[in-house]
Design an enzyme around this catalytic site. Sequence first.
Site, mmCIF file in Angstrom:
data_model
loop_
_atom_site.group_PDB
_atom_site.id
_atom_site.type_symbol
_atom_site.label_atom_id
_atom_site.label_comp_id
_atom_site.label_asym_id
_atom_site.label_seq_id
_atom_site.Cartn_x
_atom_site.Cartn_y
_atom_site.Cartn_z
ATOM 1 N N LYS A 22 -44.477 -3.469 -22.571
ATOM 2 C CA LYS A 22 -43.968 -4.694 -23.233
ATOM 3 C C LYS A 22 -42.515 -4.921 -22.825
ATOM 4 O O LYS A 22 -42.129 -6.026 -22.464
ATOM 5 C CB LYS A 22 -44.050 -4.536 -24.748
ATOM 6 C CG LYS A 22 -43.183 -5.515 -25.531
ATOM 7 C CD LYS A 22 -43.280 -5.376 -27.015
ATOM 8 C CE LYS A 22 -42.216 -4.553 -27.616
ATOM 9 N NZ LYS A 22 -40.908 -5.176 -27.775
ATOM 10 N N ASN A 23 -41.705 -3.869 -22.848
ATOM 11 C CA ASN A 23 -40.263 -4.045 -22.641
ATOM 12 C C ASN A 23 -39.893 -4.216 -21.179
ATOM 13 O O ASN A 23 -38.712 -4.367 -20.857
ATOM 14 C CB ASN A 23 -39.485 -2.897 -23.288
ATOM 15 C CG ASN A 23 -39.615 -2.961 -24.804
ATOM 16 O OD1 ASN A 23 -40.058 -3.988 -25.349
ATOM 17 N ND2 ASN A 23 -39.296 -1.879 -25.472
ATOM 18 N N CYS A 70 -33.437 -8.512 -36.983
ATOM 19 C CA CYS A 70 -34.864 -8.164 -37.025
ATOM 20 C C CYS A 70 -34.995 -7.007 -38.007
ATOM 21 O O CYS A 70 -34.075 -6.617 -38.672
ATOM 22 C CB CYS A 70 -35.383 -7.805 -35.643
ATOM 23 S SG CYS A 70 -35.047 -6.119 -35.241
ATOM 24 N N ARG A 98 -29.139 -7.433 -35.216
ATOM 25 C CA ARG A 98 -29.268 -7.138 -33.772
ATOM 26 C C ARG A 98 -28.201 -7.991 -33.074
ATOM 27 O O ARG A 98 -28.458 -9.075 -32.614
ATOM 28 C CB ARG A 98 -30.659 -7.463 -33.262
ATOM 29 C CG ARG A 98 -31.750 -6.592 -33.873
ATOM 30 C CD ARG A 98 -31.842 -5.204 -33.260
ATOM 31 N NE ARG A 98 -32.387 -5.198 -31.912
ATOM 32 C CZ ARG A 98 -33.697 -5.214 -31.640
ATOM 33 N NH1 ARG A 98 -34.564 -5.304 -32.610
ATOM 34 N NH2 ARG A 98 -34.123 -5.185 -30.404
ATOM 35 N N ASP A 111 -37.625 4.217 -29.883
ATOM 36 C CA ASP A 111 -38.917 3.602 -30.213
ATOM 37 C C ASP A 111 -40.008 4.625 -30.493
ATOM 38 O O ASP A 111 -41.003 4.303 -31.141
ATOM 39 C CB ASP A 111 -39.391 2.697 -29.066
ATOM 40 C CG ASP A 111 -38.440 1.543 -28.863
ATOM 41 O OD1 ASP A 111 -38.513 0.893 -27.818
ATOM 42 O OD2 ASP A 111 -37.603 1.305 -29.754
ATOM 43 N N ARG A 132 -47.495 -7.407 -31.673
ATOM 44 C CA ARG A 132 -46.425 -7.800 -30.733
ATOM 45 C C ARG A 132 -46.354 -6.842 -29.549
ATOM 46 O O ARG A 132 -45.966 -7.221 -28.457
ATOM 47 C CB ARG A 132 -45.070 -7.783 -31.456
ATOM 48 C CG ARG A 132 -44.766 -8.955 -32.332
ATOM 49 C CD ARG A 132 -43.326 -8.874 -32.814
ATOM 50 N NE ARG A 132 -42.457 -8.450 -31.744
ATOM 51 C CZ ARG A 132 -41.440 -7.592 -31.906
ATOM 52 N NH1 ARG A 132 -41.179 -7.094 -33.083
ATOM 53 N NH2 ARG A 132 -40.690 -7.238 -30.892
HETATM 54 C C1 EPZ Z 1 -34.548 -2.885 -26.193
HETATM 55 O O1 EPZ Z 1 -33.953 -3.627 -27.255
HETATM 56 C C2 EPZ Z 1 -36.011 -2.782 -26.558
HETATM 57 N N1 EPZ Z 1 -36.586 -4.123 -26.654
HETATM 58 C C3 EPZ Z 1 -36.152 -2.054 -27.897
HETATM 59 O O2 EPZ Z 1 -37.545 -1.893 -28.141
HETATM 60 C C4 EPZ Z 1 -35.524 -0.663 -27.774
HETATM 61 O O3 EPZ Z 1 -35.580 -0.030 -29.020
HETATM 62 C C5 EPZ Z 1 -34.063 -0.816 -27.336
HETATM 63 O O4 EPZ Z 1 -34.002 -1.565 -26.100
HETATM 64 C C6 EPZ Z 1 -33.395 0.528 -27.111
HETATM 65 O O5 EPZ Z 1 -34.084 1.231 -26.126
HETATM 66 C C7 EPZ Z 1 -36.883 -4.775 -25.502
HETATM 67 O O6 EPZ Z 1 -36.656 -4.287 -24.406
HETATM 68 C C8 EPZ Z 1 -37.517 -6.119 -25.658
HETATM 69 P P1 EPZ Z 1 -30.134 -2.492 -27.007
HETATM 70 P P2 EPZ Z 1 -32.425 -4.156 -27.122
HETATM 71 O O7 EPZ Z 1 -29.440 -3.741 -26.606
HETATM 72 O O8 EPZ Z 1 -32.178 -4.608 -25.728
HETATM 73 C C9 EPZ Z 1 -26.636 -2.616 -30.192
HETATM 74 C C10 EPZ Z 1 -39.497 -1.947 -29.378
HETATM 75 O O9 EPZ Z 1 -39.863 -1.334 -30.370
HETATM 76 N N2 EPZ Z 1 -26.196 -3.826 -29.476
HETATM 77 O O10 EPZ Z 1 -30.169 -1.331 -26.053
HETATM 78 O O11 EPZ Z 1 -32.199 -5.109 -28.229
HETATM 79 C C11 EPZ Z 1 -27.929 -2.860 -30.983
HETATM 80 O O12 EPZ Z 1 -27.609 -3.401 -32.254
HETATM 81 C C12 EPZ Z 1 -38.095 -2.522 -29.310
HETATM 82 O O13 EPZ Z 1 -40.193 -2.138 -28.343
HETATM 83 C C13 EPZ Z 1 -24.976 -4.395 -29.807
HETATM 84 O O14 EPZ Z 1 -24.249 -3.910 -30.680
HETATM 85 O O15 EPZ Z 1 -31.636 -2.806 -27.407
HETATM 86 C C14 EPZ Z 1 -28.529 -1.497 -31.085
HETATM 87 O O16 EPZ Z 1 -27.937 -0.791 -32.172
HETATM 88 C C15 EPZ Z 1 -37.332 -2.248 -30.583
HETATM 89 N N3 EPZ Z 1 -24.578 -5.542 -29.170
HETATM 90 C C16 EPZ Z 1 -28.124 -0.826 -29.777
HETATM 91 O O17 EPZ Z 1 -27.028 -1.601 -29.253
HETATM 92 C C17 EPZ Z 1 -25.345 -6.125 -28.197
HETATM 93 O O18 EPZ Z 1 -24.923 -7.172 -27.627
HETATM 94 C C18 EPZ Z 1 -29.242 -0.783 -28.745
HETATM 95 O O19 EPZ Z 1 -29.548 -2.068 -28.444
HETATM 96 C C19 EPZ Z 1 -26.584 -5.536 -27.873
HETATM 97 C C20 EPZ Z 1 -26.990 -4.387 -28.525
#
Ligand code: EPZ
Length: 417
Positions: A22-23, A116, A121, A306, A398
């Site tokens: 998915k990701n 979410c 997020r 995850d 999803r």
């Molecule tokens: C991706 O989300 C995945 N989703 C998530 O999978 C996964 O948990 C996550 O990466 C971490 O591996 C997709 O790829 C669609 P991040 P993403 O930006 O990109 C903070 C699932 O279950 N952050 O690496 O949103 C954020 O709040 C989903 O499949 C900021 O502060 O993850 C979080 O605490 C859930 N500012 C941390 O970084 C930003 O601009 C990690 O977020 C962006 C992120």
Amino acid sequence: MSKLIVNGGKRLSGRLKLQGAKNSVLPVLAATILCNNACEIHNCPSLSDVETSLKILSHLGALCTKEEDVVTVNPENIDSFEIPDSLMREMRSSIVFLGAILGRMKRAVISSPGGCELGPRPIDLHLLSLEKLGAIIREDHGFLYCEAPNGLKGTEINLSFPSVGATENIILAAATAEGKTVIHNAAKEPEVSDLADFLNSAGAKICGSGSDTIEIHGVKQLHGVNHTIIPDRIAAATYMAAAAITGGEIELENVMPSHLISVLSVFKEAGCTVLVDGKKISLRAASQLSRVPTVRTIVYPGFPTDAGPILIAMLSHAKGTSVFVENIFENRYKYTEELKRLGAKIKTEGKVAVIEGVEKFSAANCECTDLRGGAALVIAALAAEGETKISKIEHILRGYDDIAGNLRKLGADIKVV
Ligand code: EPZ
């Protein structure tokens, strides 16, 4: 609203071909926006997030089809740069379309993606990075108005956190920008590399994906490609945990074991026998799962956030007490309240969850709070004697392609009603 009905207590065993990630498919679908002609994407899972992505692409003007696991996107007639609020709300990760729309249309209008179930997020890293590439972004009444009248220009970007989504958005925006972009402290997840592979086969010049420094040399245009999505490492962990918690065994095909090293070691620590053979992983459950002293989630290649809910559900059935520390998301333990309805004994305090293994789960009614938390409930229900009803399963749909059908193939008594 549909529900999952699970009659637990059955030992699962059998073989499964794993779904595409998915990701990975979500950013790859966004990347088709940058191509001049049609793309064919294979091993594409049937997920509601994929349907939403195809709706977004169609809204922008692309022609999309999906036959089984093959998606075609013809982006030639894309002429819009706005994603409607309704579609943004359907899928939080639609933020990843921003970089691609900006790259092609030099402007974009999207609504701020809602928080979410995992807590707020933020997208500050996404926006700061796009601004460094020359975008002008104005926020007004929950909408983001972005424009790059003179196009995007390559630059050095240092991410304060190796955000997966922000890394992907920068790669998408920089692929056809002018000049060179270097991302320092980039995310190293395999899905980022899959996106880079897609773009490079379309004519982009991206090197270093999978490491913490990624270089992108902007090119004028990208052509259509045929691409196969990598297997879903989190879905792999999910089906392995289902076999492990029911004392069964499973052989997963079409897996990339190298993407799961940190996860496999937890299954082994819990007493399971895990064998890796090329693109296959087989797992045989321990007669009695044992505790795992401490699991810390961290960015790739560490233990993935995850997979946390999935292994917590499994270890709720182990002998002894395990401890999890969630270091990525602020609020990823909501589902544990629902797990307790099935008999789990879990105490959470901030980032820490203490899981006291219990002999037996008992069937109960429960509801999904998020995607992986929902998967955790399914795993626990498979080990609970009696009939468990799981509601709000749209969260699960999803990210999992036919989870009930796949588990039935392994001998589970589970159906969607
Ligand atoms: C991706 O989300 C995945 N989703 C998530 O999978 C996964 O948990 C996550 O990466 C971490 O591996 C997709 O790829 C669609 P991040 P993403 O930006 O990109 C903070 C699932 O279950 N952050 O690496 O949103 C954020 O709040 C989903 O499949 C900021 O502060 O993850 C979080 O605490 C859930 N500012 C941390 O970084 C930003 O601009 C990690 O977020 C962006 C992120």
